[in-house]
Each structure stands twice: as C-alpha cells, then as structure tokens.
Design an enzyme around this catalytic site. Structure first.
Site, short mmCIF file in Angstrom:
data_model
loop_
_atom_site.label_atom_id
_atom_site.label_comp_id
_atom_site.label_asym_id
_atom_site.label_seq_id
_atom_site.Cartn_x
_atom_site.Cartn_y
_atom_site.Cartn_z
CG HIS A 7 -2.17 -0.92 0.70
ND1 HIS A 7 -2.70 -0.93 -0.44
CD2 HIS A 7 -3.16 -1.71 1.35
CE1 HIS A 7 -3.76 -1.63 -0.56
NE2 HIS A 7 -4.20 -1.80 0.47
CG ASP A 65 -7.58 7.77 9.14
OD1 ASP A 65 -7.45 7.78 10.37
OD2 ASP A 65 -7.07 8.71 8.47
CD GLU A 82 -8.49 10.99 11.83
OE1 GLU A 82 -8.98 11.18 10.49
OE2 GLU A 82 -7.72 9.99 11.94
C1 LIG Z 1 -6.40 3.33 2.23
C2 LIG Z 1 -5.00 3.83 3.00
C3 LIG Z 1 -5.08 4.27 4.07
C4 LIG Z 1 -4.07 4.77 4.75
N1 LIG Z 1 -4.11 5.24 6.14
C5 LIG Z 1 -3.28 5.81 6.90
C6 LIG Z 1 -3.22 6.47 8.27
O1 LIG Z 1 -4.53 6.66 8.55
N2 LIG Z 1 -2.21 6.58 8.85
C7 LIG Z 1 -1.04 6.08 8.23
O2 LIG Z 1 -0.22 6.46 9.21
N3 LIG Z 1 -0.85 5.53 7.29
C8 LIG Z 1 -1.95 5.40 6.44
N4 LIG Z 1 -1.37 4.68 5.45
C9 LIG Z 1 -0.35 4.64 4.92
C10 LIG Z 1 0.32 3.45 5.11
O3 LIG Z 1 0.75 3.51 6.42
C11 LIG Z 1 1.44 2.98 4.11
O4 LIG Z 1 0.81 2.68 3.03
C12 LIG Z 1 2.43 1.86 4.73
O5 LIG Z 1 3.23 1.75 3.80
C13 LIG Z 1 1.68 0.70 4.93
O6 LIG Z 1 1.35 -0.26 3.86
P1 LIG Z 1 1.83 -1.67 3.74
O7 LIG Z 1 1.67 -2.74 5.15
O8 LIG Z 1 1.28 -2.35 2.89
O9 LIG Z 1 3.27 -1.41 3.59
P2 LIG Z 1 4.41 -1.67 2.13
O10 LIG Z 1 3.79 -0.84 1.32
O11 LIG Z 1 4.17 -3.07 1.59
O12 LIG Z 1 5.73 -1.43 2.80
C14 LIG Z 1 5.80 0.06 3.14
C15 LIG Z 1 7.54 0.10 3.21
O13 LIG Z 1 7.86 -0.68 4.54
C16 LIG Z 1 8.73 -1.63 4.03
N5 LIG Z 1 8.40 -2.67 4.70
C17 LIG Z 1 7.20 -3.38 4.67
N6 LIG Z 1 7.10 -4.40 5.57
C18 LIG Z 1 8.20 -4.40 6.16
C19 LIG Z 1 8.65 -5.21 7.27
N7 LIG Z 1 7.90 -6.15 7.68
N8 LIG Z 1 9.78 -4.90 7.69
C20 LIG Z 1 10.50 -3.87 7.42
N9 LIG Z 1 10.08 -3.07 6.26
C21 LIG Z 1 8.83 -3.15 5.73
C22 LIG Z 1 8.60 -1.69 2.43
O14 LIG Z 1 9.95 -2.41 2.05
C23 LIG Z 1 8.44 -0.45 1.99
O15 LIG Z 1 9.53 0.45 2.17
C24 LIG Z 1 -2.72 4.35 4.36
C25 LIG Z 1 -2.68 3.75 3.05
C26 LIG Z 1 -3.69 3.43 2.49
C27 LIG Z 1 -3.55 2.77 1.03
#
Ligand SMILES: Cc1cc2nc3c(=O)[nH]c(=O)nc-3n(C[C@H](O)[C@H](O)[C@H](O)COP(=O)(O)OP(=O)(O)OC[C@H]3O[C@@H](n4cnc5c(N)ncnc54)[C@H](O)[C@@H]3O)c2cc1C
Ligand SMILES: *[C@@H]1O[C@H](CO)[C@@H](O)[C@H](O)[C@H]1NC(C)=O
Ligand SMILES: *[C@@H]1O[C@H](CO)[C@@H](O)[C@H](O)[C@H]1NC(C)=O
Ligand SMILES: *[C@@H]1O[C@H](CO)[C@@H](O)[C@H](O)[C@H]1NC(C)=O
Ligand SMILES: *[C@@H]1O[C@H](CO)[C@@H](O)[C@H](O)[C@H]1NC(C)=O
Ligand SMILES: *[C@@H]1O[C@H](CO)[C@@H](O)[C@H](O)[C@H]1NC(C)=O
Ligand SMILES: *[C@@H]1O[C@H](CO)[C@@H](O)[C@H](O)[C@H]1NC(C)=O
Length: 519
Positions: free
Chosen positions: A98, A159, A270
């Site tokens: 994400h 969120d 918020e």
């Molecule tokens: C609809 C939506 C709503 C959101 N709302 C919020 C919000 O309210 N507040 C907020 O703070 N954020 C929010 N986000 C952002 C979210 O925190 C980021 O997208 C974050 O990257 C988490 O997504 P993911 O778990 O898919 O991580 P990924 O996109 O898979 O990874 C994000 C980064 O972390 C690294 N990573 C992933 N897993 C690990 C691991 N286990 N160890 C070390 N590094 C790792 C990846 O290599 C990359 O660099 C939102 C995102 C979306 C899409």
C-alpha cells in the site's frame, strides 16, 4: 597435454562467458535456485510485486520469496549479503504494497512477501501489562479481531486497517488516537528484526536500543521486521461518532487544539476539508443523524469551503448515560455551526474498519485500483493558518477527487528517539491530501493535474518557509533526503552502515544507492 589445455581453456571461456552474460543481462543467479527453504522462491507470476496503491511506479522483481519462517528471510538476506559488495540484487519486504511510490518494490531484485508469515500464531500476554506478539506481515484488522476475543485492543491506529504491521511501523501509523497515545511506533514494546546481514535480532528499549529506535519509522532501511510486540488495553464495545461543521478555519483549528489539550476528552479527534458539496445531508444521510433535522436540512453549503471536525467517544452499553453527558459537556465548549451537529452510534469494529466500507464501494465503481497521488504533510501549528489560507483557499479548486484530512497532535507526547522526522514544534498538524486520479481523464481529476497541484503545494511550503516535513516521504536524490532528515541524517546514515552496509534493503525508498566505497 594439448587436450587438457583445450579443456581448461574451454572451462575458462565458458565461465567468463557466463559471468559476462550475467553481467549484461542480470538474470537469476543460479545459486538462488538452489537455496534450501521452508517456504519457496517464485520466479514467475510476480507481477503483483511490481504494483502498489500509488500505481505510478512498476518495477518487476527477479524473484519473490514466500517465507514460511523467519529463518527463510535470514537465509535469503545472508545469501545476497555473501555475494558481496558487487551484487546488484536488492531486497524489499512487502506488506500489503500500500505504498505510494514504489517503496515496497525491488527492481530486478527480490521481494519478500510478508503476507506468507500472516498465519504465524499471535501470542497474547495478559497480565499487569497486556500485549500481543504478531508477525511483521500481520494485518491490523486481524490483530483487532484476535485481540477482541480477549476483550483487548491495540491503542493506536491508522484510518485503514488492511495494512501490515511491518509497513506501518516502518512509517509511523497515525490516526485520530495519536494525540493521546502517540503513533503506532510508540506502542510497540519489542521487535524481532532480520538485518541487512541476515542476522536475526531482538530489540527493545532496553536491548539493542539503537536498532529498535532506528527501525521504528526507519522506512525499512535497517532490517525486516519479522515480529512485533504490540501494546494492548481493554476494548470498548461501542463508539459515538460525531461530525460538526465550521466555515472558519481558525475557529475549527482552535477547537481541535482545545480538544487535544484537555485531560478528559474524546478518544479520536480528526478533521476534514469539505469544498464544493452542495448538499451534505445527501452524503451522510444513510449513516449520520442530525441533532436538529429541520435546521440541518435548511443548512446549505453552496460550494462554500467548510471544515468538518470528526470526533469519537468509546463506551460500553452500561455507560451510555454518563457518556452522553460527557459528550454534551465537551461539545458545549466548541464553536461549530450549531445546526450542523451530526451523530451516529456504531460498534468499535465498525468504527475502526470504516475506510474498508468505502474501499468496497470504490472497488465496485472501479475507483480503488487507480493512481493515488497522495501528499501527506506535517505542518507546525504556528504556520497552519497561513498554509490553510493558501492551500485550501487558493490552490485547491475542488476536492471531489478524495478527502483532505487536517488534525493536530501534541508531539511532546511522542517518543523522539525513533527515525520519524517531524517539524520543530510541540503542536503539529497532519494534513493529508488523499486524491485519486481518474484514468484517461484530462481534466482536474487527471493524474497530471493532481501531481501539478501537489507540486504547487510543496513549492508554496518551501517558498513561505513553513518548516513542513513530508509524511510517507518520497524523494529522488540523496541531497533531498539529507534535507528531509536534517540533524537526524547523520544518525540515520550511521545506522545504515551498521545494519545494512551493502544497502540491500528497501531500495524503493531511494535513500541509499550501492555502497560505492567498496569499488
Ligand atoms: C487506504 C490507505 C489508508 C491509509 N491510512 C493511513 C493512516 O491513516 N495513517 C498512516 O499512518 N498511514 C496510512 N496509510 C499509509 C500506510 O501506512 C502505508 O501505505 C504503509 O506503507 C503501510 O502499507 P503496507 O503495510 O502495505 O506496507 P508496504 O507498502 O508493503 O511497505 C511500506 C515500506 O515498508 C517496508 N516494509 C514492509 N514490510 C516491512 C517489514 N516487515 N519490515 C521492514 N520493512 C517493511 C517496505 O519495503 C516499504 O519500504 C494508508 C494507506 C492506504 C493505502
Ligand atoms: C526474540 O524474542 C522472542 C520472544 O521473546 C523469542 O521467542 C525469540 O527466540 C527471540 N529471538 C532471538 C533471536 O533472540
Ligand atoms: C503538550 O504536551 C505537553 C506534555 O504533556 C504539555 O506539557 C504541553 O502543555 C502540551 N501543549 C499543549 C499546547 O497542549
Ligand atoms: C462543483 O462540483 C460539481 C459536481 O459535483 C461540478 O460540476 C462543479 O464544476 C464544481 N464547481 C467548482 C467551482 O469546482
Ligand atoms: C526528546 O525528548 C526528551 C524527553 O521528552 C527531551 O528531554 C529531549 O530534549 C528531546 N530531544 C529532542 C532532540 O527533541
Ligand atoms: C480534454 O480532451 C478533450 C478531447 O480531447 C478536449 O476537447 C479538451 O479541451 C481537453 N481538456 C483539457 C482541460 O485539456
Ligand atoms: C560502505 O562500506 C564501508 C566499508 O565496509 C563502510 O565503512 C561504510 O560505512 C559503508 N557506507 C554506507 C553508507 O553504508
């Protein structure tokens, strides 16, 4: 003798050819195919790992690791580490993908699909302090459901809950509870991490402290989070969910700041910017009930700029009466437009999982898997009025292509030893422009138009010297990263050379290139 020479020559020739070929066309190193794992590496059908929520970057990996154990992750990282400083292979952990700008991708490298570890058992500890040990690939929504079986819940949220623990802890994890509990990175007791050398290390405030704080908000640069110990508290059953409107930004933000400063207050605070909505009632009617339906229906926004304060109070059924009184008392301190009080009552899970409901709606309209040119900013309180005037008043022509969130937090309650970078003031605002682009459009909802607008906002922040920092930051050049980190850069770079000296991990962040000092 002659025969032997030819043979030796042939071997040398073929070896050098193989090396040359490998060099020209970085292909799958033979040795990768023979690594012994509990899970497996996949070399085909890996398109999913070249995509993310932002939908603007697509880098295909050579291989995807589907780990079944922490030692699988360690084995693969060690394997690449042992290839030495000349290796071009990089490694990215992928939670849910994400990310917005390819941060979880690895161009011609290895992506670790953390979701394969989802099924690792969650272990609850119930005592004077309550916590749960979860996999780095666990989704927050699943942690919520499991915790509720014990009447418990994590304290701080995002969120949207269909995000991974490792992904949000690599950033911060911020929502309407962060003014009280701090972001998610403040609510973790311990991590298990696989470093860029393939070592498996536990870290906490008292053990490997430097790695612990480095990894929290560390953009995946120092290790892969394989397990996390999440702090828990008793869970409420229900939530009173409230929305009120303002037409004046400074009145709106003053009320927000008041609410986050008092001891007895809401559990979630918020706010959002609303522009060019002719009839709000239509938007909310299905979910929210106006306190005074006659006056509310007479309220016409006529495309005016409005600010919606969004609040929630947790409660259990037996506390309904006292909760209502408490809410009345708090609301009576505020200066919203009195005809615009809307309330609803939902279960705790419904409230926390609210964005998923929107996701399902947007999915059905084909508006979820589209480019998301999001822009997230931290803005110091002293500059928020100036920012609002320009950004909401002038730069934004309409907000029909996604919500804009605005809310303050008191940073002095946040641990300042993590890698997260924030502006230099106690009270800071999170401002999130959560736009989606309409594919094939060439109007104001096109990707190009929104990117241009984001650039204008950033340029304004820069020229007006607002001291803004990006959240979920994205830059192309190391100088820009150095500017972003400011005084924290030195420590960040030092940690990189300690824990991931070959710069193998999370290449999609584009902070560190190959370690050229070896060459
Ligand atoms: C609809 C939506 C709503 C959101 N709302 C919020 C919000 O309210 N507040 C907020 O703070 N954020 C929010 N986000 C952002 C979210 O925190 C980021 O997208 C974050 O990257 C988490 O997504 P993911 O778990 O898919 O991580 P990924 O996109 O898979 O990874 C994000 C980064 O972390 C690294 N990573 C992933 N897993 C690990 C691991 N286990 N160890 C070390 N590094 C790792 C990846 O290599 C990359 O660099 C939102 C995102 C979306 C899409
Ligand atoms: C890390 O801590 C967990 C839980 O306390 C333990 O099970 C695990 O063996 C530890 N790992 C290492 C590498 O010490
Ligand atoms: C922010 O929190 C700190 C520490 O709790 C407190 O001393 C300070 O008064 C708070 N600031 C505001 C403006 O509420
Ligand atoms: C307001 O929104 C409507 C559609 O909801 C759109 O047709 C109109 O152009 C918008 N007005 C402005 C000033 O952006
Ligand atoms: C970090 O927080 C501690 C305790 O709240 C404080 O003493 C220290 O000055 C802060 N450091 C920085 C760099 O802000
Ligand atoms: C969008 O494209 C249409 C058809 O190609 C064209 O008529 C229109 O002027 C374009 N609009 C903008 C804002 O570029
Ligand atoms: C690169 O490698 C050298 C040699 O091991 C090390 O001293 C240096 O800190 C590394 N640099 C970075 C940025 O990791």
């Amino acid at each position: 003798m002659k025969y032997l020479c030819v043979k030796v020559f042939m071997v040398l020739f073929l070896t050098s050819l193989a090396i040359k070929l490998n060099f020209c066309f970085p292909s799958i190193p033979l040795s990768l195919r023979t690594v012994v794992l509990d899970g497996h590496l996949s070399f085909t059908d890996n398109e999913f790992a070249a995509k993310d929520f932002g939908d603007q970057y697509r880098y295909s990996p050579l291989a995807v690791l589907h780990p079944k154990s922490v030692s699988d992750i360690s084995t693969i990282i060690k394997h690449v580490w042992q290839m030495g400083p000349y290796t071009e292979l990089k490694i990215a952990a992928r939670g849910r993908g994400h990310s917005l700008h390819g941060q979880s991708q690895a161009n011609r490298g290895i992506v670790i699909s953390m979701e394969s570890l989802w099924r690792q058992k969650m272990q609850f500890h119930i005592g004077k302090t309550c916590y749960v040990d979860v996999s780095g690939g666990a989704l927050w929504i699943n942690i919520l459901h499991e915790s509720l079986k014990y009447g418990l819940t994590p304290k701080s949220w995002t969120d949207y809950l269909h995000l991974s623990v490792g992904g949000t802890l690599s950033n911060a994890g911020i929502s309407g509870q962060a003014f009280r509990h701090g972001p998610q990175i403040n609510n973790v007791h311990q991590l298990e991490v696989v470093t860029g050398k393939g070592e498996v290390v536990n870290c906490s405030e008292s053990q490997n402290t430097d790695l612990f704080y480095g990894v929290l908000g560390g953009l995946g640069q120092f290790g892969v989070i394989t397990r996390a110990r999440i702090s828990l508290q008793p869970a409420p059953h229900k939530v009173k969910w409230i929305r009120v409107l303002y037409s004046d930004f400074s009145t709106f933000s003053k009320d927000q700041e008041y609410l986050i400063s008092v001891e007895k207050t809401f559990d979630y605070i918020e706010g959002l910017v609303i522009k060019n909505k002719t009839n709000l009632m239509n938007d909310w009617r299905s979910n929210f009930t106006p306190q005074d339906s006659v006056r509310a229906s007479q309220f016409i926004s006529e495309g005016k700029l409005l600010f919606c304060l969004e609040l929630a109070k947790n409660f259990n059924p037996e506390e309904t009466e006292s909760t209502n009184k408490e809410i009345q008392r708090l609301l009576s301190q505020l200066s919203y437009i009195s005809s615009t009080l809307f309330t609803t009552e939902v279960s705790y899970v419904e409230f926390l999982d609210r964005v998923h409901t929107s996701e399902i709606k947007l999915q059905s309209k084909g508006l979820w898997e589209v480019p998301h040119p999001w822009l997230n900013l931290f803005i110091p309180k002293s500059k928020i009025n100036k920012f609002a005037q320009e950004a909401f008043g002038n730069l934004l022509k309409d907000t029909n292509n996604g919500p804009i969130l605005v809310y303050p937090v008191n940073k002095s309650k946040w641990n300042n030893r993590t890698s997260l970078v924030l502006p230099d003031e106690d009270i800071i605002y999170l401002v999130a422009f959560l736009s989606h682009a309409v594919p094939l459009s060439n109007g104001s909802d096109s990707l190009e138009h929104i990117l241009k607008r984001n650039k204008q906002i950033l340029e304004f922040c820069e020229s007006a010297q607002l001291g803004v920092k990006q959240y979920l930051p994205h830059y192309h050049k190391q100088e820009e990263w150095m500017h972003h980190f400011g005084p924290k850069w030195e420590v960040f770079a030092k940690r990189k050379s300690a824990y991931d000296p070959l710069a193998l991990l999370a290449p999609g962040q584009r902070i560190f290139q190959n370690n050229l000092s070896y060459l």
